[in-house]
Write an enzyme that holds these catalytic residues in place. Structure first.
Site, PDB file in Angstrom:
ATOM      1  N   ASP A 135       0.835  -1.198   0.000  1.00  0.00           N
ATOM      2  CA  ASP A 135       0.000   0.000   0.000  1.00  0.00           C
ATOM      3  C   ASP A 135       0.880   1.263   0.000  1.00  0.00           C
ATOM      4  OD1 ASP A 135      -2.107   1.765   0.217  1.00  0.00           O
ATOM      5  OD2 ASP A 135      -2.451   1.388   2.342  1.00  0.00           O
ATOM      6  N   GLU A 169      -2.319  10.608  -0.605  1.00  0.00           N
ATOM      7  CA  GLU A 169      -3.565   9.835  -0.650  1.00  0.00           C
ATOM      8  C   GLU A 169      -3.971   9.417   0.746  1.00  0.00           C
ATOM      9  OE1 GLU A 169      -5.931   5.995  -0.929  1.00  0.00           O
ATOM     10  OE2 GLU A 169      -4.073   6.471   0.113  1.00  0.00           O
ATOM     11  N   GLU A 170      -2.979   9.062   1.550  1.00  0.00           N
ATOM     12  CA  GLU A 170      -3.259   8.562   2.891  1.00  0.00           C
ATOM     13  C   GLU A 170      -3.835   9.635   3.813  1.00  0.00           C
ATOM     14  OE1 GLU A 170      -3.388   5.572   3.440  1.00  0.00           O
ATOM     15  OE2 GLU A 170      -1.886   4.464   2.301  1.00  0.00           O
ATOM     16  N   ASP A 304      -0.075  -7.421 -15.386  1.00  0.00           N
ATOM     17  CA  ASP A 304      -0.445  -7.764 -16.757  1.00  0.00           C
ATOM     18  C   ASP A 304      -1.826  -7.209 -17.109  1.00  0.00           C
ATOM     19  OD1 ASP A 304       1.927  -9.093 -17.247  1.00  0.00           O
ATOM     20  OD2 ASP A 304       1.116 -11.087 -16.839  1.00  0.00           O
TER      21      ASP A 304
END
Length: 315
Positions: A135, A169-170, A304
């Site tokens: 994270d 973001e946190e 992917d």
């Protein structure tokens, strides 16, 4: 464990075949099949090499890569250097939050219709209590390796490609919100989609797909159907990651997630393996979110899938 190129190629071919059968197109005359097949296999070793760098940066800077701390800026500088060397036009957007300076990194791939911009992004900051390798080093590394794959392939799609790494973001999606709020209404309207990758290598993983936009959701679900891997709709992170400001601004959004503090059920273990009664990520927001806190198969598949979606949605 790295999935083999031939195995992945077979999966992509299966998706392409399904697309052709449902569309009624002739295989020999289907440009979409060519587009699908062009999506590259993202080397998980490359993604993990970036995670090793993020870990080293955190270790050298107080054990974290948090907003306003030297580990965050060192992470941004690392990503920027890779992109600059690969031919991207990069820019750093500066903002202030909680009395500290924060930064977003934006990377544009030259070419494509700038009135149709496909974006892919992830938050680069960790919490202050740990290095933040799942994270969100995992999403940041996958987006970086996808961007580098665009360069290696000399890919020039119809749409303009833009990649982003968000700060703070946190602290409440501060960096991505700042970016969206500072776009003109005309420039917001040019973004045809935003793909978000947050926590995509959880050690006890699930395979969760955002359901915010039907076309983007279908792209990811088709990819996983080609692998024979079941998916579920993502709910744990609703409104809690960097897609939220884009969605609020009317931009179509989608993304992938492997789970955080919620507990994996027995039914989910039957689909995906792992351990029932245990969190998807026991080290969520903790000091143990290190390079040991990554499931390689989940990281490989989702990396992917990120490339597949970028190729598919940018044509």
């Amino acid at each position: 464990m790295k999935l083999s190129v031939s195995w992945r190629a077979s999966a992509v071919a299966a998706v392409a075949t399904a697309t052709l059968l449902t569309s009624g197109s002739i295989v020999g005359a289907a440009p979409r099949a060519e587009a699908l097949a062009a999506a590259p296999d993202i080397p998980v070793a490359g993604v993990k090499a970036h995670l090793t760098q993020f870990q080293s940066i955190a270790t050298a800077n107080g054990g974290n890569r948090a907003h306003g701390r030297p580990g965050y800026r060192a992470s941004l500088d690392y990503v920027k250097a890779k992109l600059d060397a690969a031919g991207y036009t990069t820019s750093i957007q500066q903002f202030t939050s909680s009395g500290r300076t924060g930064y977003n990194l934006i990377a544009d791939w030259p070419g494509g219709d700038t009135n149709q911009v496909l974006m892919a992004g992830s938050h680069l900051d960790s919490v202050s209590s740990g290095p933040g390798i799942n994270d969100n080093g995992s999403g940041s590394a996958a987006v970086l390796e996808t961007a580098l794959a665009v360069s290696r392939a000399g890919y020039h799609p119809t749409k303009h490609l833009r990649f982003a790494w968000w700060g703070a973001e946190e602290l409440g999606l501060v960096g991505s919100r700042y970016y969206v709020n500072n776009l003109s209404s005309a420039n917001r309207a040019k973004i045809s989609g935003y793909l978000n990758f947050d926590m995509i290598g959880s050690p006890n993983p699930g395979y969760f797909v955002y359901d915010d936009d039907p076309a983007i959701e279908k792209t990811f679900k088709d990819y996983y159907a080609g692998l024979g891997v079941a998916t579920e709709i993502e709910t744990e992170g609703d409104g809690r990651s960097d897609h939220a400001p884009f969605k609020s601004a009317g931009v179509p959004v989608g993304g992938l997630f492997t789970g955080a503090s919620r507990t994996k059920t027995a039914a989910q273990v039957a689909k995906w393996g792992g351990t029932a009664g245990q969190s998807f990520d026991r080290c969520y927001h903790s000091s143990c979110d290190t390079t040991s806190n990554i499931n390689d198969t989940a990281l490989d598949r989702n990396s992917d899938a990120a490339a597949y979606a970028v190729w598919e949605l940018s044509e």
